[in-house]
Design a protein around this motif. Structure first.
Motif, mmCIF file in Angstrom:
data_model
loop_
_atom_site.group_PDB
_atom_site.id
_atom_site.type_symbol
_atom_site.label_atom_id
_atom_site.label_comp_id
_atom_site.label_asym_id
_atom_site.label_seq_id
_atom_site.Cartn_x
_atom_site.Cartn_y
_atom_site.Cartn_z
ATOM 1 N N PRO A 175 -5.103 62.964 99.436
ATOM 2 C CA PRO A 175 -5.846 64.178 99.768
ATOM 3 C C PRO A 175 -6.127 65.006 98.519
ATOM 4 O O PRO A 175 -5.508 64.797 97.463
ATOM 5 C CB PRO A 175 -4.923 64.912 100.741
ATOM 6 C CG PRO A 175 -3.561 64.380 100.466
ATOM 7 C CD PRO A 175 -3.747 62.961 100.027
ATOM 8 N N ALA A 176 -7.067 65.923 98.626
ATOM 9 C CA ALA A 176 -7.443 66.759 97.486
ATOM 10 C C ALA A 176 -6.224 67.497 96.936
ATOM 11 O O ALA A 176 -5.422 68.041 97.689
ATOM 12 C CB ALA A 176 -8.522 67.748 97.925
ATOM 13 N N GLY A 177 -6.060 67.463 95.605
ATOM 14 C CA GLY A 177 -4.958 68.163 94.947
ATOM 15 C C GLY A 177 -3.747 67.295 94.690
ATOM 16 O O GLY A 177 -2.921 67.625 93.807
ATOM 17 N N SER B 226 -1.197 66.947 91.276
ATOM 18 C CA SER B 226 0.271 67.145 91.347
ATOM 19 C C SER B 226 1.005 65.986 90.694
ATOM 20 O O SER B 226 1.999 66.190 89.979
ATOM 21 C CB SER B 226 0.696 67.280 92.825
ATOM 22 O OG SER B 226 0.137 68.422 93.403
ATOM 23 N N ILE B 227 0.503 64.770 90.932
ATOM 24 C CA ILE B 227 1.143 63.593 90.303
ATOM 25 C C ILE B 227 0.983 63.662 88.797
ATOM 26 O O ILE B 227 1.920 63.357 88.040
ATOM 27 C CB ILE B 227 0.509 62.303 90.881
ATOM 28 C CG1 ILE B 227 0.879 62.139 92.366
ATOM 29 C CG2 ILE B 227 0.932 61.078 90.073
ATOM 30 C CD1 ILE B 227 0.178 60.993 93.056
ATOM 31 N N GLN B 228 -0.215 64.059 88.369
ATOM 32 C CA GLN B 228 -0.435 64.185 86.911
ATOM 33 C C GLN B 228 0.532 65.213 86.303
ATOM 34 O O GLN B 228 1.081 65.010 85.207
ATOM 35 C CB GLN B 228 -1.885 64.596 86.649
ATOM 36 C CG GLN B 228 -2.251 64.629 85.167
ATOM 37 C CD GLN B 228 -3.704 65.006 84.959
ATOM 38 O OE1 GLN B 228 -4.303 65.674 85.798
ATOM 39 N NE2 GLN B 228 -4.264 64.582 83.835
ATOM 40 N N TYR B 229 0.774 66.296 87.003
ATOM 41 C CA TYR B 229 1.717 67.314 86.521
ATOM 42 C C TYR B 229 3.135 66.741 86.442
ATOM 43 O O TYR B 229 3.859 66.983 85.467
ATOM 44 C CB TYR B 229 1.695 68.517 87.467
ATOM 45 C CG TYR B 229 2.743 69.548 87.145
ATOM 46 C CD1 TYR B 229 2.598 70.438 86.085
ATOM 47 C CD2 TYR B 229 3.928 69.619 87.902
ATOM 48 C CE1 TYR B 229 3.575 71.368 85.780
ATOM 49 C CE2 TYR B 229 4.904 70.556 87.609
ATOM 50 C CZ TYR B 229 4.722 71.438 86.548
ATOM 51 O OH TYR B 229 5.717 72.356 86.252
ATOM 52 N N ASN C 188 -5.948 54.829 93.859
ATOM 53 C CA ASN C 188 -6.468 55.923 94.679
ATOM 54 C C ASN C 188 -7.908 55.691 95.118
ATOM 55 O O ASN C 188 -8.390 56.332 96.052
ATOM 56 C CB ASN C 188 -6.367 57.243 93.891
ATOM 57 C CG ASN C 188 -6.615 58.451 94.778
ATOM 58 O OD1 ASN C 188 -6.201 58.483 95.937
ATOM 59 N ND2 ASN C 188 -7.287 59.455 94.239
ATOM 60 N N GLU C 189 -8.596 54.751 94.456
ATOM 61 C CA GLU C 189 -9.972 54.453 94.836
ATOM 62 C C GLU C 189 -9.982 53.708 96.176
ATOM 63 O O GLU C 189 -9.056 52.969 96.494
ATOM 64 C CB GLU C 189 -10.646 53.602 93.761
ATOM 65 C CG GLU C 189 -10.851 54.307 92.436
ATOM 66 C CD GLU C 189 -11.761 55.510 92.563
ATOM 67 O OE1 GLU C 189 -12.768 55.422 93.317
ATOM 68 O OE2 GLU C 189 -11.470 56.541 91.930
ATOM 69 N N GLU D 79 5.124 59.810 101.104
ATOM 70 C CA GLU D 79 3.825 59.947 101.760
ATOM 71 C C GLU D 79 2.698 59.500 100.837
ATOM 72 O O GLU D 79 1.751 58.826 101.263
ATOM 73 C CB GLU D 79 3.606 61.407 102.187
ATOM 74 C CG GLU D 79 2.239 61.714 102.791
ATOM 75 C CD GLU D 79 1.991 60.987 104.105
ATOM 76 O OE1 GLU D 79 0.814 60.846 104.484
ATOM 77 O OE2 GLU D 79 2.981 60.556 104.750
ATOM 78 N N GLU D 80 2.820 59.835 99.535
ATOM 79 C CA GLU D 80 1.804 59.427 98.560
ATOM 80 C C GLU D 80 1.824 57.921 98.370
ATOM 81 O O GLU D 80 0.764 57.288 98.230
ATOM 82 C CB GLU D 80 2.027 60.149 97.241
ATOM 83 C CG GLU D 80 1.698 61.640 97.331
ATOM 84 C CD GLU D 80 2.215 62.437 96.152
ATOM 85 O OE1 GLU D 80 1.776 63.592 95.975
ATOM 86 O OE2 GLU D 80 3.070 61.929 95.405
ATOM 87 N N LEU D 81 3.013 57.322 98.354
ATOM 88 C CA LEU D 81 3.104 55.866 98.268
ATOM 89 C C LEU D 81 2.433 55.207 99.468
ATOM 90 O O LEU D 81 1.701 54.222 99.320
ATOM 91 C CB LEU D 81 4.572 55.435 98.194
ATOM 92 C CG LEU D 81 4.815 53.917 98.235
ATOM 93 C CD1 LEU D 81 4.207 53.246 96.997
ATOM 94 C CD2 LEU D 81 6.305 53.613 98.336
#
Length: 667
Positions: free
Chosen positions: A406-408, A412-415, A471-472, A505-507
Motif C-alpha cells: 500500500p501507499a507509504g 517505511s521499508i526504505q527508512y 513490489n511490482e 504483513e509486508e512479506l
C-alpha cells in the motif's frame, strides 16, 4: 308521378327503336324522368338506364339473359309478344293511362330498390371503415418509432380519402413564448422527390399554420382559387419546381389528450381512383375531386387517433431518452472514478448488441431457437452498460492500488533500511573506538571491520532492490521469493529490540505471485458484481427490462462453476450473461487503456477465447458466432472516450480474473 316525385331521384328510361314513335314518352318526360332511345348495347352502356324497355331490335343485339347480366341493377320491361321473363310485362291492350301508371310504378320500384341498395352499401362501407379505424387505432397505438408512426398515419389517411398526397406538420416549442411549425413528413403517389425536414414560423400566413392556430379545419376545393379575404396563402413553390398541380386540400388539426393542438394533417388532391397519377395541371383537373363530408368525418376520426398516438410516442421516446441519459450519466460517473478504463462499458455494450443480433441470425443447431427481440437486445445493452457500476462500492485504496504494498509502505521499508545501515555503521565505529581505547591499533582488524560494514550495507541495498522489484505487479520470480524469505529473517539487535526490515504483513503482500492484489483484496474487487446487482435491484425496471440485474450479476460466472460471485453452472447462467462474458473478456484483453498491461491483438484475444471455450469456461457456440460474424470488428470503427494520459492507476474489476495463475496466458 306524385309517389315517384317524392324520391327526388333522376331516372333514365331506355327504350328500343320499336317504341320511338310512342306518344307516352312526352307525357312521362320531366326533370326526374328522362326517356332515351337506345339502338345498341353501346348506347345502353353509355346512358346506363334504370329502366330498359326491350324490343325485337335490342334482343337481336343481345339475348335477354345477357342484358340482365350486363345491367344487374336495371328493371326490365317488355311486351307479351317478346316471350321473356321481364320484371314488368306491358300489354298493347292496356289503356294508355294504365300503361303510364305502370311505368311510374316501375320507376318508383327502381328508386326504392336503388335506395335500399345504397343504404346496404353505406352500412357495409361504414362497417368496413369502422373496422378499418379500429385496426388503425390498434396499429398506431402499438408503434413506438415516431417516423414509422407518422408514415402509417399518412398512408392510412391516403387510403381512406383516396388522395394523391399527404403531409404532416408538428408544433415545436422553442421556448415559453415562441413556437414553430416543423414540416415533418410528406408522401406523394405520383412522384418521388428528395424531402428534408423544414421549419418555419407558426403564423396564419400558411394553410397549416392557420389550421394550427385556429384549431379548425380547412376544406379547399382549389388551392389556386383562394379568396383574397382569407389570411392564408398556398405556397406554390413545390408545384412550380416539380410541375405538380395541387388542387383540393383538406387540412385538419392534430390534438393531444388535453385537446391542445400539436400538429396538422394535410391531405392533397382527392382522386377518382388511387391508381391515377397526377403529374401536371391537366391530369389534376381531370382526376381530382373535392373532399366531401363523408370522407372528412373519417379523416377527423383518424386525426383524433393520430394526435393521441403521436403524443404517446413522443412521450415514450422522451422517457427512453431520459432513461438513456440516466444510464449514460451513470456510466460516465463510473468512468470518472476510473478514467484509465474509460470507454470499456460502451465497448462491451456494443459488442453484446452485435453478438446478440448475430445469434438471432445463426444457423448453429443449439442456437437455432435463440432469437433476441429488439426489447431483449435493449435489455442486454442496459445490463452491459451498467455491469461495472458496483465498483463504486470498492474501497478507493484497493481500486487504485498500483503496487503490491500500500501507499507509504515502501518508504517505511526504505527508512528501516537506512536505520539498519546507520546501526551497522554505529556498531562498526563502536568496535573501532573500543580497539583504540584498549591501546591496540590493528590496521588489518580496522580494515576487516570496514569490509564487514561495506558487505552489510551492500546486502541492505540488495534487500531494497529486491523489495522494489517484488513490489511490482509482475510475476514473482523464484529467486526473489527466496530472497524475501532471507529479508524476512534478517534481524539487527538494538536497545529497542530486534530490528526487522519487513513486517509479516509486508512479506505476505510482497509474496503475491502475480498482480498487486492480495486474495482478500481480489475478493473485494470481485464483490463489485454483488454491488452492481444490489444497485440495479433498486431501479424500478419495467417488466421487459426486469432481468437487467440478473444478467449483469452473472457476467463473471463460468460454465464449469468456477466463476463468481455465485459459482453458477452452465444451465444456471442466462444466455445474455454468457454473451456479456465473452464480450467483456475480449475488450479486457484488447483494450489499450490499461496501464498495467499491453493490449493484445484481436487474433491473440480470439485464440484465448477459443482456448477458454475448449476448457469449458465460456460458451463454445457463442464464441464461434463471435468469430464467424466478426462481431469484434464493431468497435474498430467507433470512437470511445479515453483517458489521454494514465495520470493514476486503477484496477478494472473485469480484469481481476485475468490475473489469476490459471489465466496467466491472458497477459
Amino acid at each position: 308521378m306524385n309517389s315517384f316525385a317524392q324520391t327526388q331521384r333522376s331516372i333514365t328510361i331506355g327504350f328500343g327503336p320499336g317504341y320511338a314513335s310512342s306518344e307516352i314518352w312526352k307525357d312521362l318526360q320531366s326533370k326526374l324522368v328522362i326517356p332515351t332511345e337506345i339502338v345498341s348495347i353501346t348506347a345502353a352502356q353509355r346512358y346506363n338506364p334504370a329502366l330498359i324497355l326491350l324490343d325485337h331490335h335490342l334482343l337481336r343485339e343481345m339475348d335477354f339473359p345477357q342484358w340482365v347480366e350486363e345491367f344487374p341493377e336495371a328493371i326490365f320491361l317488355g311486351t307479351d309478344s317478346l316471350n321473356i321473363d321481364a320484371d314488368l310485362i306491358l300489354s298493347s291492350t292496356l289503356p294508355y293511362k294504365q300503361t303510364i301508371k305502370l311505368l311510374e310504378m316501375a320507376c318508383y320500384q327502381w328508386a326504392l330498390k336503388s335506395e335500399k341498395t345504397e343504404r346496404a352499401k353505406m352500412r357495409e362501407t361504414s362497417f368496413r371503415y369502422l373496422n378499418k379505424l379500429a385496426d388503425i387505432s390498434i396499429s398506431l397505438s402499438a408503434e413506438d418509432d415516431l417516423m414509422t408512426l407518422l408514415r402509417k398515419i399518412l398512408t392510412e389517411g391516403q387510403n381512406i380519402a383516396c388522395c394523391d398526397a399527404a403531409s404532416l406538420f408538428l408544433i415545436n416549442e422553442i421556448n415559453d413564448h415562441e413556437r414553430e411549425l416543423v414540416f415533418k413528413l410528406t408522401q406523394n403517389d405520383s412522384m418521388d422527390f428528395p424531402f428534408e425536414e423544414m421549419r418555419f414560423p407558426l403564423d396564419e400566413s400558411s394553410v397549416a399554420g392557420y389550421v394550427a392556430l385556429t384549431d379548425g379545419e380547412l376544406n379547399i376545393p382549389d388551392a389556386y382559387q383562394l379568396s383574397g379575404t382569407v389570411p392564408y396563402r398556398f405556397n406554390q413553390s413545390f408545384d412550380r419546381r416539380t410541375g405538380y398541380r395541387t388542387k383540393s386540400i383538406f387540412a385538419i388539426p392534430l390534438a393531444n389528450k388535453q385537446e391542445e393542438v400539436i400538429g396538422v394533417l394535410q391531405f392533397i388532391n382527392r382522386k377518382k381512383a388511387r391508381s391515377l397519377k397526377i403529374t401536371d395541371e391537366k391530369s389534376a383537373l381531370a382526376y381530382t375531386l373535392a373532399f366531401d363530408s363523408d370522407i372528412n368525418v373519417l379523416l377527423q376520426a383518424l386525426a383524433s387517433q393520430a394526435g393521441i398516438a403521436i403524443e404517446n410516442t413522443i412521450l415514450q421516446n422522451d422517457i427512453k431518452a431520459l432513461f438513456e441519459g440516466f444510464v449514460n450519466a451513470s456510466v460516465a460517473a463510473i468512468e470518472q472514478r476510473d478514467p484509465t478504463t474509460s470507454g470499456h462499458s460502451f465497448r462491451v455494450a456494443d459488442l453484446c448488441v452485435g453478438l446478440a443480433e448475430s445469434v438471432s441470425l445463426s444457423n448453429l443447431t443449439r442456437l437455432r431457437n435463440s432469437r433476441f427481440s429488439d426489447t431483449e437486445v435493449r435489455e442486454l445493452r442496459y445490463a452491459a452498460l451498467l455491469h461495472d457500476f458496483g465498483k463504486v462500492g470498492v474501497r478507493e485504496s484497493v481500486l487504485v492500488k498500483e503496487k503490491k504494498l500500500p501507499a507509504g509502505s515502501l518508504e517505511s521499508i526504505q527508512y528501516r533500511i537506512l536505520l539498519a545501515k546507520e546501526r551497522l555503521k554505529t556498531q562498526s565505529l563502536s568496535k573501532q573506538i573500543a580497539m583504540l581505547r584498549n591501546g591496540g591499533l590493528d590496521e588489518s582488524r580496522f580494515a576487516e571491520l570496514d569490509k564487514q560494514l561495506a558487505v552489510g550495507t551492500d546486502m541492505l541495498d540488495e534487500f531494497y532492490r529486491i523489495i522494489v522489484e517484488a513490489n511490482e505487479p509482475s510475476m514473482l520470480e523464484e529467486d526473489n521469493r527466496e530472497m524475501l524469505d532471507r529479508i524476512n529473517a534478517y534481524r539487527m539487535e538494538s536497545q529497542d529490540g530486534d530490528l526487522s526490515i519487513i513486517t509479516p504483513e509486508e512479506l505476505y503482500l510482497l509474496s503475491i505471485a502475480k498482480g498487486s492484489l492480495s486474495p482478500t483484496e481480489r475478493k473485494e474487487i470481485e464483490s463489485h458484481v454483488v454491488h452492481t446487482q444490489n444497485f440495479l435491484n433498486h431501479i424500478p425496471w419495467t417488466k421487459e427490462f426486469s432481468s437487467v440485474p440478473t444478467i449483469a450479476a452473472a457476467h463473471h460466472e463460468k460454465l464449469d462453476g468456477t466463476g463468481y460471485p455465485y459459482g453458477m453452472t452452465e444451465s444456471e447462467i442466462p444466455l445474455p450473461s454468457k454473451i456479456m462474458t465473452i464480450c467483456d473478456i475480449y475488450d479486457a484483453l484488447t483494450t489499450s487503456d490499461r496501464p498495467y498491461k499491453p493490449a493484445m491483438t484481436a487474433e491473440r484475444a480470439i485464440d484465448i477465447l477459443v482456448d477458454e471455450s475448449k476448457q469449458g469456461l465460456i460458451d463454445t457456440d457463442l464464441v464461434q458466432v463471435f468469430i464467424d460474424a466478426k462481431v469484434f470488428t464493431i468497435i474498430d470503427t467507433k470512437e470511445y472516450s479515453t483517458s489521454p494520459e494514465f495520470s493514476c492507476f486503477s484496477h478494472h474489476p473485469c480484469d481481476v480474473d485475468l490475473h489469476d495463475d490459471s489465466h496467466g496466458r491472458h497477459d
